[in-house]
Scaffold this motif. Structure first.
Motif: not given
Length: 383
Positions: A7, A9, A11, A49, A51, A69-71, A373, A375
Motif C-alpha cells: 500500500n 500513500k 504524503v 499517522w 493506518w 485502508r486510508d492513511l 511516499s 509504503y
C-alpha cells in the motif's frame, strides 16, 4: 513465499525516518500508529499517522488489495532542520535528531491530538570551531535515557529530566558516527565512517571504547546497525557499499558473515522484534529486502527440512572455531558454513529514488522514501 501486499500513500514529504509507536499493552505488538520525520524541505516536519487495517479484497485480475485502508494524519509539528534520527521514548514521547546539531523531545497529547516540543538540547553536536554540525542518530533506553551521536564524532548521554547532557564523550570517534543503539541498559554500540563498530560502557568513567570491531581491507563506511532482540551479542550492520554484515560481539574483531545485499548504500537494517530469524534492509538503490533465516534455523536446530527457496549471495567467514556452538540458536551465525541457503525476497522493487527508512511490527513493514511516499507492506510468512 507469497508476495507482500503493498500500500503506498503520497504524503508530499521526503521521509527520512519512520517508526512504529510501541503498544500500550506489553503482551501484544499490535499498533496502527507510527511517526515519521522529513528532510530536504524548507519546512521539515514530525508527523503522527494512523493506518487502520482494511478489508482484504481481490480485483478482476486476481490481485489482492486492501479496501478502505486510508492513511490518516493525526498530528504534525514543525522541525528545524532535517530529521536525521527518530525514536520513540514512550508511547507519547518521540526523540528527534536534527541536522542542526540539536535533539528535541516531542510530546503527543492524545486528548487534543497536538504534537509539540517539550524539551530540547540545543547545539550539542558541533565542530571544534563551535559551528553546529548534524546530529546523525539517536537511541533510547527505558523511559528517560537517550544517546545521540553526530558528524563531530561526539556521543552525548541525555536524560529527559535534565537540560544538560549527563555525559559527553567528545572523542568517541575521529569521524562521523552514522548509527548507534543500546546493547544493554548502560552499554551502546556505534558504527562510523571508518568501517568500525565501537562498544562503550557508560558505567565506566573512561571515554575509550571497551571493544572495537573492524571490517577487513578497505575502510568502507558503515551506515546503520540493528541489535538482535534476544541475543544481544549479535548485531547486523549495513555498509556504504550495500553489504550486510553480521557480527558476534563475543568473538573475533571481524564480521562473522558478509552478504552482498544492495547495489548502493544501505540506509537501515532491522531485525524483526519478535521473530529475529527475519531481517529487513533498505537502500539508496530504492529497494527493500526481506532476509528469511528461518530455513537456515531449521537446518541448524533439526526442526525441519530447511530447503530455502532463495540463495545466499556471497559470504566470507572470519569466525574462529570457538564460536561454532553459536550456530545452534542463530541462523545469522550458522550461515558462515556456506551450506545453508536463505530466502531473500525483494519486498519493494527498485524505486526511482532512495528508500531511506524502514520499521517492522508484527507482519507489517513501513518504508519511507524520497519519492514523498510512505509504503505499508503486509509481509507473509511472519508470525
Amino acid at each position: 513465499m507469497a508476495d507482500a501486499t503493498v500500500n503506498a500513500k503520497f504524503v508530499s514529504q521526503k521521509i527520512s525516518k519512520i517508526r512504529w509507536r510501541p503498544s500500550h499493552d506489553q503482551y501484544t505488538q499490535e499498533s496502527d500508529v507510527f511517526a515519521s520525520g522529513s528532510w530536504d524541505d524548507e519546512d521539515c516536519k514530525v508527523c503522527l499517522w494512523r493506518w487502520p487495517a482494511g478489508e482484504s479484497m481481490v480485483d478482476d485480475d486476481g490481485l489482492e488489495f486492501d479496501s478502505g485502508r486510508d492513511l490518516i494524519e493525526l498530528s504534525s509539528a514543525p522541525h528545524y532542520g532535517d530529521v536525521s534520527g527518530l525514536e520513540f521514548l514512550s508511547t507519547d514521547s518521540i526523540v528527534v535528531a536534527s541536522s542542526t546539531g540539536s535533539v528535541s523531545l516531542y510530546k503527543h497529547h492524545r486528548s487534543s491530538q497536538e504534537l509539540n516540543i517539550s524539551s530540547k538540547w540545543e547545539g550539542i553536536h558541533h565542530y571544534p570551531s563551535g559551528k553546529g554540525c548534524p546530529c546523525t542518530c539517536v537511541a533510547t533506553q527505558g523511559d528517560d535515557l537517550v544517546v545521540s551521536a553526530g558528524e563531530d564524532g561526539r556521543i552525548n548521554v541525555l536524560n529527559v529530566s535534565r537540560k544538560e547532557p549527563l555525559r559527553t564523550i567528545d572523542k568517541a570517534n575521529s569521524c562521523t558516527v552514522n548509527g548507534i543503539t543500546f546493547l544493554m541498559q548502560l552499554e551502546v554500540i556505534s558504527v562510523d565512517s571508518s568501517g568500525q563498530l565501537k562498544v562503550f560502557d557508560l558505567k565506566q568513567s573512561s571515554d575509550e571504547p571497551c571493544k572495537v570491531f573492524s571490517t577487513l581491507g578497505e575502510q568502507i563506511p558503515i551506515q546503520c546497525i540493528s541489535r538482535h532482540p534476544t541475543q544481544h551479542h549479535i548485531v547486523a550492520a549495513g555498509g556504504h557499499d550495500g553489504v550486510l554484515s553480521v557480527w558476534d560481539l563475543r568473538q573475533d574483531k571481524f564480521p562473522v558473515t558478509l552478504l552482498e545485499a544492495h547495489s548502493a548504500p544501505m540506509w537501515e537494517v532491522k531485525f524483526h522484534p519478535s521473530n529475529p530469524d527475519h531481517l529487513f534492509t533498505c537502500s539508496e538503490d530504492g529497494s527493500v529486502l526481506h532476509w528469511d533465516g528461518s530455513s537456515v534455523s531449521s537446518l541448524v536446530t533439526g526442526t525441519g527440512a530447511g530447503s530455502g527457496g532463495g540463495s545466499l549471495f556471497t559470504q566470507h567467514s572470519q569466525q574462529n572455531s570457538g564460536s561454532s556452538n553459536l550456530g545452534i540458536t542463530s541462523p545469522w551465525l550458522a550461515i558462515e558454513s556456506g551450506r545453508q541457503k536463505m530466502d531473500i525476497t525483494t519486498l519493494l522493487p527498485n524505486q526511482t529514488l532512495p528508500v531511506n527508512t524502514i520499521d517492522i511490527l508484527s507482519q507489517t513493514l513501513l518504508a519511507g522514501s524520497d519519492e514523498e511516499s510512505i509504503y505499508m507492506l503486509d509481509v507473509p510468512g511472519i508470525r
